[in-house]
Design a protein around this motif. Structure first.
Motif, PDB file in Angstrom:
ATOM      1  N   UNK A  84       0.825  -1.212   0.000  1.00 46.26           N
ATOM      2  CA  UNK A  84       0.000   0.000   0.000  1.00 46.26           C
ATOM      3  C   UNK A  84       0.858   1.261   0.000  1.00 46.26           C
ATOM      4  N   UNK A  85       1.950   1.243   0.760  1.00 42.13           N
ATOM      5  CA  UNK A  85       2.842   2.404   0.781  1.00 42.13           C
ATOM      6  C   UNK A  85       3.533   2.592  -0.563  1.00 42.13           C
ATOM      7  N   UNK A  86       3.781   1.505  -1.278  1.00 39.70           N
ATOM      8  CA  UNK A  86       4.341   1.628  -2.622  1.00 39.70           C
ATOM      9  C   UNK A  86       3.302   2.226  -3.577  1.00 39.70           C
ATOM     10  N   UNK A  97      -5.821   7.176   1.957  1.00 42.42           N
ATOM     11  CA  UNK A  97      -6.388   6.328   0.912  1.00 42.42           C
ATOM     12  C   UNK A  97      -6.612   4.876   1.338  1.00 42.42           C
ATOM     13  N   UNK A  98      -6.088   4.486   2.480  1.00 36.79           N
ATOM     14  CA  UNK A  98      -6.228   3.095   2.918  1.00 36.79           C
ATOM     15  C   UNK A  98      -7.010   3.023   4.221  1.00 36.79           C
ATOM     16  N   UNK A  99      -7.879   2.051   4.311  1.00 38.44           N
ATOM     17  CA  UNK A  99      -8.640   1.777   5.527  1.00 38.44           C
ATOM     18  C   UNK A  99      -8.225   0.406   6.034  1.00 38.44           C
ATOM     19  N   UNK A 100      -7.684   0.373   7.252  1.00 39.27           N
ATOM     20  CA  UNK A 100      -7.201  -0.877   7.817  1.00 39.27           C
ATOM     21  C   UNK A 100      -8.074  -1.248   9.009  1.00 39.27           C
ATOM     22  N   UNK A 101      -8.766  -2.368   8.901  1.00 39.27           N
ATOM     23  CA  UNK A 101      -9.651  -2.830   9.959  1.00 39.27           C
ATOM     24  C   UNK A 101      -9.242  -4.228  10.384  1.00 39.27           C
ATOM     25  N   UNK A 113     -21.872  -2.449   6.353  1.00 36.47           N
ATOM     26  CA  UNK A 113     -22.896  -1.558   5.788  1.00 36.47           C
ATOM     27  C   UNK A 113     -22.566  -0.085   6.003  1.00 36.47           C
ATOM     28  N   UNK A 114     -21.893   0.230   7.102  1.00 32.52           N
ATOM     29  CA  UNK A 114     -21.648   1.634   7.423  1.00 32.52           C
ATOM     30  C   UNK A 114     -20.221   2.056   7.094  1.00 32.52           C
ATOM     31  N   UNK A 115     -19.269   1.610   7.911  1.00 32.35           N
ATOM     32  CA  UNK A 115     -17.897   2.106   7.795  1.00 32.35           C
ATOM     33  C   UNK A 115     -17.252   1.744   6.461  1.00 32.35           C
ATOM     34  N   UNK A 116     -17.296   0.477   6.079  1.00 33.44           N
ATOM     35  CA  UNK A 116     -16.625   0.040   4.851  1.00 33.44           C
ATOM     36  C   UNK A 116     -17.325   0.602   3.621  1.00 33.44           C
ATOM     37  N   UNK A 117     -18.644   0.528   3.603  1.00 31.08           N
ATOM     38  CA  UNK A 117     -19.403   1.016   2.447  1.00 31.08           C
ATOM     39  C   UNK A 117     -19.232   2.513   2.257  1.00 31.08           C
ATOM     40  N   UNK A 118     -19.204   3.248   3.344  1.00 27.55           N
ATOM     41  CA  UNK A 118     -19.035   4.708   3.261  1.00 27.55           C
ATOM     42  C   UNK A 118     -17.643   5.065   2.748  1.00 27.55           C
ATOM     43  N   UNK A 119     -16.624   4.381   3.241  1.00 32.14           N
ATOM     44  CA  UNK A 119     -15.257   4.658   2.805  1.00 32.14           C
ATOM     45  C   UNK A 119     -15.074   4.300   1.333  1.00 32.14           C
ATOM     46  N   UNK A 120     -15.615   3.148   0.918  1.00 28.87           N
ATOM     47  CA  UNK A 120     -15.437   2.708  -0.463  1.00 28.87           C
ATOM     48  C   UNK A 120     -16.221   3.574  -1.442  1.00 28.87           C
ATOM     49  N   UNK A 121     -17.318   4.161  -0.995  1.00 30.24           N
ATOM     50  CA  UNK A 121     -18.182   4.894  -1.913  1.00 30.24           C
ATOM     51  C   UNK A 121     -17.833   6.346  -2.110  1.00 30.24           C
ATOM     52  N   UNK A 122     -16.870   6.895  -1.358  1.00 26.67           N
ATOM     53  CA  UNK A 122     -16.509   8.309  -1.481  1.00 26.67           C
ATOM     54  C   UNK A 122     -15.178   8.470  -2.214  1.00 26.67           C
ATOM     55  N   UNK A 123     -15.052   9.547  -2.957  1.00 23.79           N
ATOM     56  CA  UNK A 123     -13.810   9.856  -3.670  1.00 23.79           C
ATOM     57  C   UNK A 123     -13.029  10.923  -2.915  1.00 23.79           C
ATOM     58  N   UNK A 124     -11.721  10.880  -3.006  1.00 24.64           N
ATOM     59  CA  UNK A 124     -10.875  11.888  -2.390  1.00 24.64           C
ATOM     60  C   UNK A 124     -10.616  13.022  -3.379  1.00 24.64           C
ATOM     61  N   UNK A 125     -10.678  14.269  -2.893  1.00 25.43           N
ATOM     62  CA  UNK A 125     -10.493  15.418  -3.785  1.00 25.43           C
ATOM     63  C   UNK A 125      -9.027  15.609  -4.178  1.00 25.43           C
ATOM     64  N   UNK A 126      -8.118  15.365  -3.237  1.00 23.92           N
ATOM     65  CA  UNK A 126      -6.723  15.715  -3.459  1.00 23.92           C
ATOM     66  C   UNK A 126      -5.844  14.508  -3.784  1.00 23.92           C
ATOM     67  N   UNK A 127      -6.421  13.306  -3.807  1.00 23.06           N
ATOM     68  CA  UNK A 127      -5.652  12.104  -4.119  1.00 23.06           C
ATOM     69  C   UNK A 127      -6.387  11.309  -5.183  1.00 23.06           C
ATOM     70  N   UNK A 128      -5.739  11.139  -6.313  1.00 25.01           N
ATOM     71  CA  UNK A 128      -6.324  10.335  -7.369  1.00 25.01           C
ATOM     72  C   UNK A 128      -5.932   8.871  -7.169  1.00 25.01           C
ATOM     73  N   UNK A 129      -6.664   7.995  -7.814  1.00 21.64           N
ATOM     74  CA  UNK A 129      -6.362   6.579  -7.711  1.00 21.64           C
ATOM     75  C   UNK A 129      -7.369   5.841  -6.859  1.00 21.64           C
ATOM     76  N   UNK A 130      -7.199   4.543  -6.799  1.00 17.90           N
ATOM     77  CA  UNK A 130      -8.141   3.697  -6.067  1.00 17.90           C
ATOM     78  C   UNK A 130      -7.780   3.636  -4.588  1.00 17.90           C
ATOM     79  N   UNK A 131      -8.791   3.415  -3.771  1.00 17.92           N
ATOM     80  CA  UNK A 131      -8.570   3.228  -2.345  1.00 17.92           C
ATOM     81  C   UNK A 131      -8.272   1.755  -2.067  1.00 17.92           C
TER      82      UNK A 131
END
Length: 350
Positions: A84-86, A97-101, A113-131
């Motif tokens: 992930x750091x690479x 950009x990374x969520x570690x649970x 339903x809440x934490x993972x879905x919310x994180x995966x469904x939002x885009x970052x404004x200042x960081x392009x690429x996949x989460x």
């Protein structure tokens, strides 16, 4: 110097003496497992094929969903964190950009339903690429949570990639397994562990002997986490890390004691062998389970008839199974002695 004194000096193991740090700081107080966790994929000591494949996938921006499985301490979490750091190039971007649970703590359907879905469904404004969403101990997730996660993975594939980490892949539902690229992390070999073990020992100024390092490797079971924890606990409790202090710290039976106990079982009568075995476990604080594990190794090295070997291994496995359910150790010690007496009787009859 007399000839006898000279011989006595030659028999002593060579001790690698290092000057220990006198002023502790925050880094010294950290667990060595975390302090020396690999920060880059190139720092990993094993699994070259997996590291090579992940590096190519990351560099080509073609990372699929991942499922990493294998025994504890084989580098699964370290590998994906380094990967992930690479991907993101910096620690700050990784935190964004990374969520570690840890799924053993957050394993219910509400987290999916809440934490993972919310994180995966939002885009970052200042960081392009996949989460990247890392679910450690995913085999502890409930079935409902795993089924809910299946739909989240399908729906948010444009924004996020999932990495599931587990010890037992059989506890992951087939629907999730089929959506991930699987990588199996085998237990580490002793030659792979040795270089990192010596590197950490020298960096921490540990005084050690060669037999001490070999004892840690023999007790490792292919688990790098266990190796570093055992090295740290032995170094903190003893001036020198040698074979005796390593076994005393770990609580594992000394090899010479196991060999002596095996000799009792193979040669003495039932009552005498039972009394000596139980007395050794009581006075030295050995768990019968640990002694039995070492017996298995010794028995497998003996040249016995196939029928005798089958009786021994079958009887020992039943004793170990009963011990795992908390039965009385002295009763099971008697059962263990009985297994060896039966095997000896078979050899006499044959």
């Amino acid at each position: 110097m007399t000839e006898a004194a000279k011989m006595d000096t030659d028999d002593k193991p060579t001790i690698k003496v290092n000057k220990r740090p006198s002023i502790p700081d925050e880094s010294i107080q950290m667990p060595w497992v975390e302090k020396y966790r690999p920060a880059k994929l190139e720092d990993l000591v094993a699994h070259e094929d997996i590291v090579s494949i992940l590096t190519k996938l990351i560099d080509s921006d073609n990372l699929p969903h991942l499922l990493l499985y294998g025994p504890p301490g084989t580098g699964k979490t370290s590998t994906i964190v380094a990967a992930a750091k690479r991907m993101y190039g910096s620690t700050a971007a990784y935190k964004t950009m990374a969520l570690e649970l840890n799924a053993s703590d957050s394993r219910g359907i509400d987290v999916v339903r809440n934490e993972i879905k919310e994180f995966a469904g939002t885009r970052q404004l200042f960081h392009k690429g996949i989460k990247l969403i890392i679910l450690d101990e995913a085999d502890a997730m409930t079935s409902d949570a795993q089924f809910a996660l299946r739909r989240v993975i399908e729906k948010h594939y444009k924004n996020a990639r999932f990495c599931l980490i587990c010890n037992y892949v059989s506890k992951i539902i087939p629907a999730l397994q089929s959506r991930c690229t699987r990588f199996r992390f085998a237990p580490l070999q002793q030659h792979q562990i040795r270089s990192r073990l010596l590197e950490v020992a020298d960096a921490e100024k540990v005084n050690y002997t060669e037999d001490g390092m070999n004892a840690i490797l023999n007790l490792s079971g292919g688990d790098m986490r266990r190796v570093l924890n055992l090295l740290q606990s032995t170094a903190m409790s003893s001036e020198v890390v040698n074979e005796h202090t390593v076994y005393m710290t770990s609580g594992a039976p000394l090899p010479k004691d196991v060999t002596i106990a095996m000799d009792w079982l193979m040669n003495l009568e039932f009552r005498e062998a039972y009394e000596k075995l139980t007395n050794m476990c009581t006075t030295k604080g050995y768990a019968l389970t640990d002694v039995l594990t070492d017996f298995t190794t010794l028995v497998s090295e003996l040249e016995l008839p196939a029928g005798v070997m089958a009786v021994l291994l079958d009887g020992m496995s039943k004793v170990e199974h009963r011990l795992a359910f908390g039965t009385d150790e002295k009763l099971q010690a008697a059962s263990l002695v009985g297994v060896f007496v039966q095997a000896r009787h078979m050899m006499k009859v044959a």
